[in-house]
Design a protein around this motif. Structure first.
Motif, PDB file in Angstrom:
ATOM      1  N   PRO A   1      28.427  37.952  34.952  1.00 37.62           N
ATOM      2  CA  PRO A   1      28.505  37.103  33.756  1.00 37.62           C
ATOM      3  C   PRO A   1      27.693  35.819  33.956  1.00 37.62           C
ATOM      4  O   PRO A   1      27.380  35.436  35.077  1.00 37.62           O
ATOM      5  CB  PRO A   1      29.998  36.784  33.646  1.00 37.62           C
ATOM      6  CG  PRO A   1      30.488  36.871  35.052  1.00 37.62           C
ATOM      7  CD  PRO A   1      29.655  37.936  35.718  1.00 37.62           C
TER       8      PRO A   1
ATOM      9  N   TYR B   1      39.029  38.032  27.626  1.00 43.23           N
ATOM     10  CA  TYR B   1      39.673  37.247  28.675  1.00 43.23           C
ATOM     11  C   TYR B   1      39.099  35.844  28.692  1.00 43.23           C
ATOM     12  O   TYR B   1      39.790  34.872  28.778  1.00 43.23           O
ATOM     13  CB  TYR B   1      39.484  37.916  30.026  1.00 43.23           C
ATOM     14  CG  TYR B   1      40.010  37.126  31.181  1.00 43.23           C
ATOM     15  CD1 TYR B   1      41.375  37.091  31.446  1.00 43.23           C
ATOM     16  CD2 TYR B   1      39.174  36.388  31.994  1.00 43.23           C
ATOM     17  CE1 TYR B   1      41.878  36.366  32.510  1.00 43.23           C
ATOM     18  CE2 TYR B   1      39.663  35.664  33.053  1.00 43.23           C
ATOM     19  CZ  TYR B   1      41.004  35.637  33.319  1.00 43.23           C
ATOM     20  OH  TYR B   1      41.509  34.915  34.358  1.00 43.23           O
TER      21      TYR B   1
ATOM     22  N   ALA C   1      42.782  40.622  27.462  1.00 44.11           N
ATOM     23  CA  ALA C   1      41.846  41.599  28.023  1.00 44.11           C
ATOM     24  C   ALA C   1      42.469  42.981  28.057  1.00 44.11           C
ATOM     25  O   ALA C   1      41.818  43.983  27.736  1.00 44.11           O
ATOM     26  CB  ALA C   1      41.426  41.178  29.426  1.00 44.11           C
TER      27      ALA C   1
ATOM     28  N   ARG D   1      36.194  41.640  28.969  1.00 41.16           N
ATOM     29  CA  ARG D   1      35.788  40.416  29.675  1.00 41.16           C
ATOM     30  C   ARG D   1      35.669  39.265  28.688  1.00 41.16           C
ATOM     31  O   ARG D   1      36.127  38.158  28.944  1.00 41.16           O
ATOM     32  CB  ARG D   1      34.471  40.636  30.397  1.00 41.16           C
ATOM     33  CG  ARG D   1      33.960  39.354  31.077  1.00 41.16           C
ATOM     34  CD  ARG D   1      32.545  39.511  31.551  1.00 41.16           C
ATOM     35  NE  ARG D   1      32.499  40.192  32.823  1.00 41.16           N
ATOM     36  CZ  ARG D   1      31.361  40.575  33.395  1.00 41.16           C
ATOM     37  NH1 ARG D   1      30.203  40.390  32.789  1.00 41.16           N
ATOM     38  NH2 ARG D   1      31.382  41.170  34.569  1.00 41.16           N
TER      39      ARG D   1
END
Length: 94
Positions: free
Chosen positions: A28, A94, A69, A91
């Motif tokens: 990420p 979250y 998530a 993701r």
């Protein structure tokens, strides 16, 4: 008792073979994260009010992030079968 039984069953599912099948996502974009923890009447609400004046600051109070998530990805036991696109959605949730 039900929670403990659920955890025992989950421990039987999460194996090295299970983990080897998990989808691999790209890294990420790095973001800075800070946690501010306090007690009632300790000034945390006042501090988050000040921090919210900055455009790159987000304040999350007692959010169930893992639950968000999990709602997207589904049960832990089924994670190896979740598509990488769905995992990327989890993701983001979250």
């Amino acid at each position: 008792a039900a929670y403990r039984e659920e955890q025992r069953q989950l421990a039987g599912v999460i194996t090295t073979q299970w983990a080897a099948r998990l989808p691999v996502l790209s890294e990420p974009v790095p973001q800075r994260v800070s946690f501010l923890v306090g007690f009632p009447r300790s000034g945390t609400t006042l501090l988050d009010t000040f921090l919210l004046g900055h455009p790159q600051v987000a304040v999350l109070e007692e959010k169930q992030l893992v639950a968000a998530a999990a709602e997207v990805a589904g049960p832990i036991a089924g994670l190896p079968d979740v598509s990488p696109a769905r995992m990327a959605e989890a993701r983001r949730a979250y």
